[in-house]
Design a protein around this motif. Structure first.
Motif, mmCIF file in Angstrom:
data_model
loop_
_atom_site.group_PDB
_atom_site.id
_atom_site.type_symbol
_atom_site.label_atom_id
_atom_site.label_comp_id
_atom_site.label_asym_id
_atom_site.label_seq_id
_atom_site.Cartn_x
_atom_site.Cartn_y
_atom_site.Cartn_z
ATOM 1 N N THR A 52 -20.567 -41.707 33.605
ATOM 2 C CA THR A 52 -21.309 -42.235 32.462
ATOM 3 C C THR A 52 -20.354 -42.813 31.423
ATOM 4 O OG1 THR A 52 -21.328 -40.107 31.292
ATOM 5 C CG2 THR A 52 -23.183 -40.556 32.782
ATOM 6 N N ASP A 56 -24.835 -44.679 27.287
ATOM 7 C CA ASP A 56 -25.902 -44.100 28.112
ATOM 8 C C ASP A 56 -26.180 -44.902 29.371
ATOM 9 O OD1 ASP A 56 -26.385 -41.749 26.782
ATOM 10 O OD2 ASP A 56 -27.922 -42.600 25.481
ATOM 11 N N ARG A 57 -25.103 -45.227 30.081
ATOM 12 C CA ARG A 57 -25.224 -45.927 31.352
ATOM 13 C C ARG A 57 -24.533 -45.107 32.439
ATOM 14 N NH1 ARG A 57 -22.778 -51.751 30.287
ATOM 15 N NH2 ARG A 57 -21.039 -50.393 29.785
ATOM 16 N N ILE A 58 -24.972 -45.318 33.676
ATOM 17 C CA ILE A 58 -24.384 -44.664 34.838
ATOM 18 C C ILE A 58 -23.801 -45.744 35.739
ATOM 19 C CG2 ILE A 58 -24.875 -43.315 36.928
ATOM 20 C CD1 ILE A 58 -27.032 -41.824 35.361
ATOM 21 N N HIS A 126 -19.217 -34.701 36.738
ATOM 22 C CA HIS A 126 -19.589 -35.673 35.718
ATOM 23 C C HIS A 126 -18.283 -36.284 35.225
ATOM 24 C CE1 HIS A 126 -21.128 -36.580 31.430
ATOM 25 N NE2 HIS A 126 -21.299 -37.623 32.214
ATOM 26 N N THR A 128 -16.331 -39.113 32.723
ATOM 27 C CA THR A 128 -16.489 -39.859 31.470
ATOM 28 C C THR A 128 -15.157 -40.495 31.063
ATOM 29 O OG1 THR A 128 -16.045 -37.850 30.198
ATOM 30 C CG2 THR A 128 -18.370 -38.375 30.625
ATOM 31 N N TRP A 147 -22.890 -50.957 35.770
ATOM 32 C CA TRP A 147 -23.259 -49.938 34.799
ATOM 33 C C TRP A 147 -24.752 -50.119 34.542
ATOM 34 C CZ3 TRP A 147 -20.305 -45.992 33.312
ATOM 35 C CH2 TRP A 147 -18.922 -46.105 33.470
ATOM 36 N N ILE A 150 -29.458 -45.480 31.783
ATOM 37 C CA ILE A 150 -30.022 -44.251 32.351
ATOM 38 C C ILE A 150 -31.514 -44.376 32.637
ATOM 39 C CG2 ILE A 150 -30.620 -41.854 31.769
ATOM 40 C CD1 ILE A 150 -27.779 -41.530 30.716
ATOM 41 N N TYR A 174 -27.743 -34.194 36.991
ATOM 42 C CA TYR A 174 -27.209 -34.693 35.722
ATOM 43 C C TYR A 174 -28.328 -34.924 34.711
ATOM 44 C CZ TYR A 174 -25.377 -37.689 32.136
ATOM 45 O OH TYR A 174 -25.064 -38.211 30.901
#
Length: 183
Positions: A52, A56-58, A126, A128, A147, A150, A174
């Motif tokens: 992430t 707020d992107r995956i 996770h 980051t 990207w 979410i 997640y």
């Protein structure tokens, strides 16, 4: 409460490789009797990561899987090399598959993917604080790397565009227990 426990009377290797071993176990099942049961063992640990960013992107990869002849979105994943810790393996896999270098890797959950037939164990992380270092080293992994917001990731899952089991498990964990535990 009475526990139902299978008893093993031996096993023989049917096929073995660096990727998978297929065993035929002679087991006794309470109330059933003795049967032959296939068991798959994986010589290396499997890893996945939900990556992430601060928007707020995956980070997802679009790839084709020849076994099912399907394409879909997945999270970065891979096997640990011999002697490599799962956290180090996923750090390497993220970079090789996406061209993004994670700054932080935190464990989320470890789980048995196919406990009725296999020892396959996934370690989900996770990741980051990533920074882009260049095109992916392994160009065979993904057609696209994106990207994705979410809220869009959830829609992709509902629409069946994320059908890979390890990816669905990691993303679901997640979005659910992992984020809830942080609040």
């Amino acid at each position: 409460m009475r526990q139902v426990r299978w008893q093993s009377h031996g096993r023989r290797l049917v096929y073995g490789s660096d990727w998978v071993n297929v065993w035929l176990d002679d087991v006794e099942i309470p109330g059933v009797g003795r049967v032959e049961h296939h068991v798959l063992t994986m010589p290396r640990a499997s890893t996945t990561a939900v990556v992430t960013d601060d928007r707020d992107r995956i980070l997802l990869i679009w790839r084709h899987r020849f076994i099912t002849d399907t394409s879909g979105w997945e999270v970065p994943a891979g096997w640990a090399d011999t002697g490599e810790e799962p956290a180090d393996a996923i750090r390497r896999e993220i970079e090789e598959e996406t061209g993004w270098r994670p700054g932080r890797i935190d464990p989320m959950i470890a789980y048995d993917a196919l406990s009725g037939i296999s020892t396959m164990r996934f370690h989900s992380f996770h990741a980051t604080d990533c920074r882009y270092i260049g095109p992916p080293i392994d160009r065979s992994e993904a057609t696209r790397i994106e990207w994705v917001p979410i809220e869009e990731v959830s829609k992709l899952a509902v629409q069946g565009e994320i059908a890979d089991g390890p990816s669905l498990t990691a993303i679901s964990y997640y979005l659910g227990p992992h984020r809830l535990a942080k609040h």
